[in-house]
Structures are given as structure tokens and as C-alpha cells.
Design a protein around this motif. Structure first.
Motif, PDB file in Angstrom:
ATOM      1  N   MET A   1     -22.827  17.622 -25.398  1.00  0.00           N
ATOM      2  CA  MET A   1     -22.516  16.805 -24.220  1.00  0.00           C
ATOM      3  C   MET A   1     -21.003  16.587 -24.135  1.00  0.00           C
ATOM      4  O   MET A   1     -20.357  16.179 -25.088  1.00  0.00           O
ATOM      5  N   THR A   2     -20.402  16.851 -22.964  1.00  0.00           N
ATOM      6  CA  THR A   2     -18.971  16.709 -22.771  1.00  0.00           C
ATOM      7  C   THR A   2     -18.613  15.251 -22.508  1.00  0.00           C
ATOM      8  O   THR A   2     -19.244  14.581 -21.690  1.00  0.00           O
ATOM      9  N   GLU A   3     -17.614  14.765 -23.219  1.00  0.00           N
ATOM     10  CA  GLU A   3     -17.166  13.393 -23.006  1.00  0.00           C
ATOM     11  C   GLU A   3     -16.515  13.268 -21.625  1.00  0.00           C
ATOM     12  O   GLU A   3     -15.782  14.164 -21.195  1.00  0.00           O
ATOM     13  N   PRO A   4     -16.768  12.178 -20.906  1.00  0.00           N
ATOM     14  CA  PRO A   4     -16.146  12.012 -19.605  1.00  0.00           C
ATOM     15  C   PRO A   4     -14.639  11.871 -19.734  1.00  0.00           C
ATOM     16  O   PRO A   4     -14.129  11.339 -20.715  1.00  0.00           O
ATOM     17  N   THR A   5     -13.914  12.373 -18.743  1.00  0.00           N
ATOM     18  CA  THR A   5     -12.468  12.261 -18.734  1.00  0.00           C
ATOM     19  C   THR A   5     -12.070  10.828 -18.402  1.00  0.00           C
ATOM     20  O   THR A   5     -12.575  10.250 -17.442  1.00  0.00           O
ATOM     21  N   PHE A   6     -11.174  10.277 -19.195  1.00  0.00           N
ATOM     22  CA  PHE A   6     -10.721   8.912 -18.949  1.00  0.00           C
ATOM     23  C   PHE A   6      -9.579   8.933 -17.945  1.00  0.00           C
ATOM     24  O   PHE A   6      -8.611   9.671 -18.100  1.00  0.00           O
ATOM     25  N   THR A   7      -9.693   8.130 -16.899  1.00  0.00           N
ATOM     26  CA  THR A   7      -8.655   8.022 -15.882  1.00  0.00           C
ATOM     27  C   THR A   7      -7.972   6.662 -16.001  1.00  0.00           C
ATOM     28  O   THR A   7      -8.610   5.631 -15.757  1.00  0.00           O
ATOM     29  N   PRO A   8      -6.707   6.621 -16.383  1.00  0.00           N
ATOM     30  CA  PRO A   8      -6.016   5.328 -16.498  1.00  0.00           C
ATOM     31  C   PRO A   8      -5.945   4.613 -15.156  1.00  0.00           C
ATOM     32  O   PRO A   8      -5.621   5.215 -14.129  1.00  0.00           O
ATOM     33  N   LEU A   9      -6.243   3.330 -15.169  1.00  0.00           N
ATOM     34  CA  LEU A   9      -6.143   2.482 -13.983  1.00  0.00           C
ATOM     35  C   LEU A   9      -5.462   1.167 -14.372  1.00  0.00           C
ATOM     36  O   LEU A   9      -5.907   0.088 -14.005  1.00  0.00           O
ATOM     37  N   ARG A  10      -4.372   1.284 -15.131  1.00  0.00           N
ATOM     38  CA  ARG A  10      -3.697   0.086 -15.619  1.00  0.00           C
ATOM     39  C   ARG A  10      -3.060  -0.704 -14.483  1.00  0.00           C
ATOM     40  O   ARG A  10      -3.116  -1.940 -14.456  1.00  0.00           O
ATOM     41  N   SER A  11      -2.451   0.005 -13.564  1.00  0.00           N
ATOM     42  CA  SER A  11      -1.696  -0.620 -12.471  1.00  0.00           C
ATOM     43  C   SER A  11      -2.193  -0.045 -11.153  1.00  0.00           C
ATOM     44  O   SER A  11      -2.056   1.146 -10.898  1.00  0.00           O
ATOM     45  N   VAL A  12      -2.780  -0.911 -10.321  1.00  0.00           N
ATOM     46  CA  VAL A  12      -3.382  -0.453  -9.063  1.00  0.00           C
ATOM     47  C   VAL A  12      -2.718  -1.246  -7.938  1.00  0.00           C
ATOM     48  O   VAL A  12      -2.996  -2.427  -7.735  1.00  0.00           O
ATOM     49  N   LEU A  13      -1.833  -0.590  -7.210  1.00  0.00           N
ATOM     50  CA  LEU A  13      -0.925  -1.263  -6.289  1.00  0.00           C
ATOM     51  C   LEU A  13      -1.411  -1.185  -4.845  1.00  0.00           C
ATOM     52  O   LEU A  13      -1.644  -0.107  -4.307  1.00  0.00           O
ATOM     53  N   TYR A  14      -1.561  -2.358  -4.226  1.00  0.00           N
ATOM     54  CA  TYR A  14      -1.850  -2.421  -2.793  1.00  0.00           C
ATOM     55  C   TYR A  14      -0.589  -2.054  -2.010  1.00  0.00           C
ATOM     56  O   TYR A  14       0.500  -2.566  -2.283  1.00  0.00           O
ATOM     57  N   MET A  15      -0.744  -1.197  -1.006  1.00  0.00           N
ATOM     58  CA  MET A  15       0.368  -0.856  -0.119  1.00  0.00           C
ATOM     59  C   MET A  15      -0.104  -0.953   1.323  1.00  0.00           C
ATOM     60  O   MET A  15      -1.159  -0.403   1.681  1.00  0.00           O
ATOM     61  N   PRO A  16       0.631  -1.652   2.189  1.00  0.00           N
ATOM     62  CA  PRO A  16       0.227  -1.775   3.599  1.00  0.00           C
ATOM     63  C   PRO A  16       0.354  -0.439   4.325  1.00  0.00           C
ATOM     64  O   PRO A  16       1.445   0.140   4.386  1.00  0.00           O
ATOM     65  N   SER A  17      -0.733   0.039   4.883  1.00  0.00           N
ATOM     66  CA  SER A  17      -0.707   1.364   5.522  1.00  0.00           C
ATOM     67  C   SER A  17      -0.013   1.363   6.872  1.00  0.00           C
ATOM     68  O   SER A  17       0.238   2.428   7.450  1.00  0.00           O
ATOM     69  N   SER A  18       0.311   0.184   7.383  1.00  0.00           N
ATOM     70  CA  SER A  18       1.053   0.091   8.640  1.00  0.00           C
ATOM     71  C   SER A  18       2.555   0.254   8.430  1.00  0.00           C
ATOM     72  O   SER A  18       3.314   0.316   9.399  1.00  0.00           O
ATOM     73  N   ASN A  19       2.970   0.357   7.179  1.00  0.00           N
ATOM     74  CA  ASN A  19       4.391   0.442   6.842  1.00  0.00           C
ATOM     75  C   ASN A  19       4.697   1.843   6.310  1.00  0.00           C
ATOM     76  O   ASN A  19       4.406   2.163   5.159  1.00  0.00           O
ATOM     77  N   GLU A  20       5.279   2.677   7.167  1.00  0.00           N
ATOM     78  CA  GLU A  20       5.551   4.064   6.781  1.00  0.00           C
ATOM     79  C   GLU A  20       6.520   4.141   5.602  1.00  0.00           C
ATOM     80  O   GLU A  20       6.401   5.009   4.732  1.00  0.00           O
ATOM     81  N   ARG A  21       7.490   3.228   5.557  1.00  0.00           N
ATOM     82  CA  ARG A  21       8.444   3.235   4.444  1.00  0.00           C
ATOM     83  C   ARG A  21       7.735   2.923   3.136  1.00  0.00           C
ATOM     84  O   ARG A  21       8.050   3.514   2.091  1.00  0.00           O
ATOM     85  N   ALA A  22       6.763   2.006   3.179  1.00  0.00           N
ATOM     86  CA  ALA A  22       6.016   1.675   1.970  1.00  0.00           C
ATOM     87  C   ALA A  22       5.195   2.867   1.495  1.00  0.00           C
ATOM     88  O   ALA A  22       5.118   3.147   0.282  1.00  0.00           O
ATOM     89  N   LEU A  23       4.575   3.586   2.411  1.00  0.00           N
ATOM     90  CA  LEU A  23       3.787   4.764   2.044  1.00  0.00           C
ATOM     91  C   LEU A  23       4.676   5.838   1.419  1.00  0.00           C
ATOM     92  O   LEU A  23       4.262   6.534   0.480  1.00  0.00           O
TER      93      LEU A  23
END
Length: 289
Positions: A1-23
């Protein structure tokens, strides 16, 4: 059985999608994941344009190794259906949905995503931010294989409980623990809520430490200046990595000898499992470059 790949999620940043500069800026921020927001951070008259911008950003492939998600407007809002349909076509790593309150709502969301043609890699992250969601957290967590993470909405939870924001978060600790228990029982990731005072570095770091000690995988963030602190807090320390390697080596060296000790402490299978998880997290973070 293959171990699942761990995906780091230490820092999850909200960004306003109405702000093109932020994107655009988000492409250079060292966070593990992004939540391109269509909900709280976007004014009603900007929702449709933000949706187009978020979907284009998610489909662009220009965010490197970051996990890219889009937060839709909640079930029952006038933007929700169009959000889900557009997000499904854009195919981000996940769609984040606020105020998911039941397993039935998870089924509804998954059905909508599949009907809209969402690829298999587009997962569902459910925000747990109401009393009913906390009390039904296990059934929500187990409702679908497409649901792979809980995001705790601590601001809404405090509001719904008529509680107060205080250092140490005593008023909501039972809710945080309940959501954590459900996530671990279901084998999904669980992300701590935001820290509101971006100027209070000490308070933020203390809450990061608390979240890590409780067992959260990472923390949702509202400002790029919080990223480095979260990345450090939710990563194994050098000492923890060295101890994990030493403990595993002692276990392997002592195979068949009965009692195994490391630094004077008895080692059992559960300690070895924890040490291997520490190393898996460490290696996954190193692989980010």
C-alpha cells in the motif's frame, strides 16, 4: 500500500479576488496555500468581476507549488450557484465553502461540483463556523471523499456563541477540539482560524503555538506578514527532526530485543508512527524548495 503524499498547509492566506494587485502579489508570497476569496473580502457589486479574476488566476498555473483554492459565497446566497459552476470549470485544488452545517449540504455541494464538471483533483474544504456544524462535525467530515479539509471560522463561531475574543481562546476551545476530533477521525486536514490583530505579533505567534500544540495542520491568515510565523510554528523544529531520526534508528536497531529505549524513554509503535509522520512533514516542506 502506497503512503499518501503529505501536502503542507502551514500557512493558508486569504486574498481578496477583487484586488488584481493582491492576486499578482500572491505569486511571490511564501505561503503553502491561498484562498482566493469571493465572500467576505468582496463587496456585492464586485462579486462577478472577482469571480472571473479568481477563476482565471486559479487556472493560470502561475502560483507554483502553492495549493490554490477559491472561497465561494455560501449556500443560499444569490452568487453561490454561479460561483460553484465557475470554480468547477477553473479546476483549482479546492473550493472553500463557508458555513457548511450538515452532511446533506456536503452531498449538495459535491453533486453541484460534479454536475458542473469539476475535475477529480478539485476537492471540497468545508468551513466549520456555527454551533450546529461543530455538533455535527463528524458526519460532515465523513460525508464525502471529495471533502479533504475543515477550515475553522473562529470569528463567526465567537459571534454565534455570543462569546468574546480573549487570549488563549478559552470560550471556543471545546469547539476547536470537537472539530479536530472529527477531522482526525475522518482522516482529513484541519486548519485553525485567523488572528485578527495583524500588528500583535506576539499574540499571533502564541496562537500559532497553541494551534500546533492542539494538533492543527496550519493556520488561516489575513496578512502576508503572518506567513513566516505560521510556517515556522507548524513545521517540525530541527530538534524534533533529529529526535525522530534517532528514535526510529533506535527502534530499528533494537528490533526483536523486547524493550527499546531512546534518551531514557521507552519506545513503542505509536512513538515510531509519530516520528515517521514528523519526518514526512519535514521532507514535504523541504521539497517545496
Amino acid at each position: 500500500m502506497t503512503e499518501p503524499t503529505f501536502t503542507p498547509l502551514r500557512s493558508v492566506l486569504y486574498m481578496p479576488s477583487s484586488n488584481e494587485r493582491a492576486l499578482e502579489k500572491a505569486k511571490s508570497i511564501a505561503c503553502d496555500a491561498l484562498i482566493l476569496d469571493l465572500e467576505d473580502a468582496v463587496a456585492p457589486d464586485a462579486k462577478e468581476a472577482a469571480r472571473e479574476s479568481a477563476c482565471a488566476a486559479a487556472a493560470s498555473g502561475e502560483y507554483g507549488r502553492r495549493t490554490v483554492t477559491i472561497r465561494a459565497n455560501g449556500i443560499g446566497t444569490r452568487w453561490h450557484d454561479a460561483d460553484l459552476a465557475a470554480i468547477a470549470q477553473a479546476g483549482p485544488d479546492a473550493v472553500v465553502v463557508p458555513k457548511v452545517n450538515s452532511a446533506a449540504e456536503v452531498h449538495q455541494l459535491v453533486d453541484a461540483l460534479e454536475k458542473a464538471g469539476a475535475p477529480d483533483h478539485t476537492k471540497l474544504w468545508a468551513m466549520i463556523e456555527t454551533p450546529v456544524a461543530v455538533l455535527d462535525a463528524l458526519s460532515i467530515a465523513r460525508a464525502s471523499e471529495r471533502l479533504t479539509a475543515f477550515v475553522i471560522g473562529t470569528n463567526d463561531l465567537v459571534k454565534e456563541l455570543y462569546a468574546e475574543h480573549v487570549p488563549g481562546r478559552a470560550p471556543i476551545l471545546p469547539s476547536l477540539h470537537t472539530a479536530l476530533l472529527a477531522a482526525r477521525a475522518a482522516g482529513i486536514a484541519v486548519l485553525d482560524g485567523v488572528y485578527n490583530d495583524v500588528k500583535d505579533t506576539d499574540g499571533f505567534l502564541a496562537e500559532c503555538r497553541q494551534g500546533r500544540e492542539m494538533g492543527f495542520d496550519g493556520k488561516t491568515l489575513i496578512h502576508p506578514g503572518q506567513v513566516d510565523g505560521a510556517n515556522t510554528a507548524f513545521a517540525p523544529s530541527e530538534q524534533a527532526v533529529d529526535d525522530a531520526r534517532g528514535l526510529i534508528q533506535a527502534w530499528e536497531d533494537g528490533a526483536g530485543s523486547g524493550v527499546v529505549t531512546y534518551k531514557g524513554r521507552m519506545v513503542e509503535n505509536l512513538h515510531v508512527d509519530s516520528a515517521r509522520r514528523t519526518l514526512a512533514i519535514h521532507e514535504a516542506i523541504r521539497a517545496l524548495g
